[in-house]
Design an enzyme around this catalytic site. Structure first.
Site, PDB file in Angstrom:
ATOM      1  N   ARG A   1       0.836  -1.198   0.000  1.00  0.00           N
ATOM      2  CA  ARG A   1       0.000   0.000   0.000  1.00  0.00           C
ATOM      3  C   ARG A   1       0.876   1.255   0.000  1.00  0.00           C
ATOM      4  O   ARG A   1       0.997   1.945  -0.997  1.00  0.00           O
ATOM      5  CB  ARG A   1      -0.950  -0.008   1.210  1.00  0.00           C
ATOM      6  CG  ARG A   1      -2.111   1.002   1.084  1.00  0.00           C
ATOM      7  CD  ARG A   1      -1.731   2.419   1.474  1.00  0.00           C
ATOM      8  NE  ARG A   1      -1.241   2.531   2.839  1.00  0.00           N
ATOM      9  CZ  ARG A   1      -0.724   3.653   3.341  1.00  0.00           C
ATOM     10  NH1 ARG A   1      -0.611   4.737   2.589  1.00  0.00           N
ATOM     11  NH2 ARG A   1      -0.277   3.691   4.588  1.00  0.00           N
ATOM     12  N   ASP A   2       1.535   1.521   1.113  1.00  0.00           N
ATOM     13  CA  ASP A   2       2.344   2.731   1.241  1.00  0.00           C
ATOM     14  C   ASP A   2       3.483   2.738   0.232  1.00  0.00           C
ATOM     15  O   ASP A   2       3.875   3.787  -0.281  1.00  0.00           O
ATOM     16  CB  ASP A   2       2.891   2.816   2.672  1.00  0.00           C
ATOM     17  CG  ASP A   2       3.361   4.207   3.042  1.00  0.00           C
ATOM     18  OD1 ASP A   2       3.374   5.088   2.171  1.00  0.00           O
ATOM     19  OD2 ASP A   2       3.741   4.414   4.204  1.00  0.00           O
TER      20      ASP A   2
ATOM     21  N   HIS B   1       4.905   4.075  13.101  1.00  0.00           N
ATOM     22  CA  HIS B   1       5.149   4.088  11.645  1.00  0.00           C
ATOM     23  C   HIS B   1       6.190   5.176  11.375  1.00  0.00           C
ATOM     24  O   HIS B   1       5.906   6.359  11.509  1.00  0.00           O
ATOM     25  CB  HIS B   1       3.829   4.393  10.914  1.00  0.00           C
ATOM     26  CG  HIS B   1       3.930   4.437   9.421  1.00  0.00           C
ATOM     27  ND1 HIS B   1       3.332   3.500   8.610  1.00  0.00           N
ATOM     28  CD2 HIS B   1       4.535   5.307   8.579  1.00  0.00           C
ATOM     29  CE1 HIS B   1       3.562   3.798   7.339  1.00  0.00           C
ATOM     30  NE2 HIS B   1       4.293   4.907   7.306  1.00  0.00           N
TER      31      HIS B   1
ATOM     32  N   HIS C   1       9.271   6.873   8.902  1.00  0.00           N
ATOM     33  CA  HIS C   1       9.909   7.008   7.594  1.00  0.00           C
ATOM     34  C   HIS C   1      11.399   7.272   7.784  1.00  0.00           C
ATOM     35  O   HIS C   1      11.813   7.891   8.760  1.00  0.00           O
ATOM     36  CB  HIS C   1       9.252   8.130   6.796  1.00  0.00           C
ATOM     37  CG  HIS C   1       7.924   7.740   6.224  1.00  0.00           C
ATOM     38  ND1 HIS C   1       7.505   8.103   4.967  1.00  0.00           N
ATOM     39  CD2 HIS C   1       6.914   6.998   6.739  1.00  0.00           C
ATOM     40  CE1 HIS C   1       6.301   7.603   4.730  1.00  0.00           C
ATOM     41  NE2 HIS C   1       5.925   6.936   5.800  1.00  0.00           N
TER      42      HIS C   1
ATOM     43  N   CYS D   1       4.954   9.483   0.995  1.00  0.00           N
ATOM     44  CA  CYS D   1       3.633  10.102   1.001  1.00  0.00           C
ATOM     45  C   CYS D   1       3.531  11.048  -0.179  1.00  0.00           C
ATOM     46  O   CYS D   1       4.309  12.001  -0.272  1.00  0.00           O
ATOM     47  CB  CYS D   1       3.398  10.867   2.307  1.00  0.00           C
ATOM     48  SG  CYS D   1       1.855  11.788   2.317  1.00  0.00           S
TER      49      CYS D   1
ATOM     50  N   ASN E   1      10.068   4.350   3.620  1.00  0.00           N
ATOM     51  CA  ASN E   1       9.679   3.801   4.914  1.00  0.00           C
ATOM     52  C   ASN E   1      10.867   3.082   5.530  1.00  0.00           C
ATOM     53  O   ASN E   1      11.880   2.834   4.881  1.00  0.00           O
ATOM     54  CB  ASN E   1       8.540   2.795   4.733  1.00  0.00           C
ATOM     55  CG  ASN E   1       7.227   3.453   4.373  1.00  0.00           C
ATOM     56  OD1 ASN E   1       6.577   4.042   5.217  1.00  0.00           O
ATOM     57  ND2 ASN E   1       6.837   3.358   3.105  1.00  0.00           N
TER      58      ASN E   1
END
Length: 314
Positions: free
Chosen positions: A18-19, A212, A214, A245, A254
């Site tokens: 996803r990300d 979460h 980065h 993002c 990430n």
């Protein structure tokens, strides 16, 4: 809050599907995504964010999320999560019987408008509607309120910790089963993680579930370690560190799943993950997204000769 002793087990939720994929130009075929899932589960991954229910015209990379979720539900032992931007997305997650849906809320007012076209407080109200829909559906899908830009924002600049904590509490009050914090743009450092996570844990207790981070400035693993010291045992990561993002300039990368798993296992903490199998999966994914930026260190250097995996309980 005094530092905890090291936990015995850490769960790494894979968010590359996803990300990671939403941030690159390559549109991975559904069959490849399903093979990624199959190989990830074979490598020991038990929690994977498989996509996002956003309009395909906005994010064609994730247009097949319903199909990928359906395949994920056939894999034994896998808890499949999806990101949902609104009630409509949540309804699709419920239709697909996702194990978890994550509603992202940005503590940065500017980023919230850019990312979701809602103010942070409007997102809280949306979560209340999602909770009502979940309860009415009879599904057991958990709802996670994810507070992003928790350490600052490239669009707005400073984000006040008091705003982050107020919004996190508001999500819980609106019906979130659990909450998480995200360093969406890579502004965090270990000291700021310690301060904010300590306060978050006081508010949310065992309903605080995940960090979460980065790696925009190379501190993702250091920030994970700071959270580990407070007893946090679940972290998001992306294979090869892909992702970022799209509405936060400069927010590339990430935490790399394989690097995070190696660090934690080297500390004597179980993850349930097979590192050679993860590295093989990374090689497979690299072939699928050739030309896209990939990150991480373990794949270059390999496992040290002194490394011994922590035995998993029988």
């Amino acid at each position: 809050m005094a530092p905890h002793s090291s936990p015995s087990h850490v769960t790494i939720r894979e968010v590359g599907l996803r990300d990671g994929l939403q941030s690159i130009a390559t549109v991975l075929p559904t069959d490849a995504k399903c093979e990624w899932l199959r190989m990830a589960v074979a490598a020991g991954q038990t929690e994977i964010e498989v996509g996002s229910f956003v309009p395909p015209r906005l994010m064609p990379q994730l247009a097949d999320t319903a199909e990928v979720l359906a395949f994920a539900k056939t894999l034994p032992g896998l808890r499949a999560s999806v990101l949902v931007p609104n009630l409509r997305g949540a309804e699709r997650a419920l239709e697909g019987d996702a194990d978890l849906m994550i509603l992202p809320l940005s503590a940065s007012h500017a980023h919230s408008l850019a990312n979701l076209r809602k103010t942070p407080d409007e997102v809280v109200a949306e979560l209340a509607r999602i909770r009502a829909a979940r309860d009415a559906s009879g599904r057991k899908t958990l709802i996670e309120g994810g507070v992003g830009t928790a350490f600052g924002c490239t669009l707005q600049g400073r984000v006040e910790p008091a705003d982050v904590l107020r919004l996190m509490r508001a999500l819980l009050d609106a019906g979130a089963d659990r909450v998480s914090l995200a360093d969406t743009v890579g502004y965090a450092d270990p000291a700021s993680v310690g301060r904010l996570f300590e306060q978050a844990l006081r508010i949310a207790g065992d309903r605080f579930c995940c960090g979460h981070f980065h790696d925009t400035r190379g501190l993702a693993l250091a920030n994970v370690h700071a959270a580990l010291l407070l007893g946090v045992t679940r972290f998001d990561a992306s294979l090869a560190g892909i992702g970022g993002c799209p509405h936060a300039p400069g927010a590339s990368g990430n935490a790399a799943t394989e690097d995070l798993a190696f660090m934690v296992q080297a500390m004597g903490i179980r993850t349930g993950l097979d590192l050679p199998a993860l590295l093989a999966l990374r090689t497979q994914v690299a072939g699928w997204i050739a030309g896209e930026p990939m990150h991480g260190a373990l794949w270059r250097a390999g496992l040290p000769k002194t490394f011994q995996a922590v035995p998993e309980p029988v």
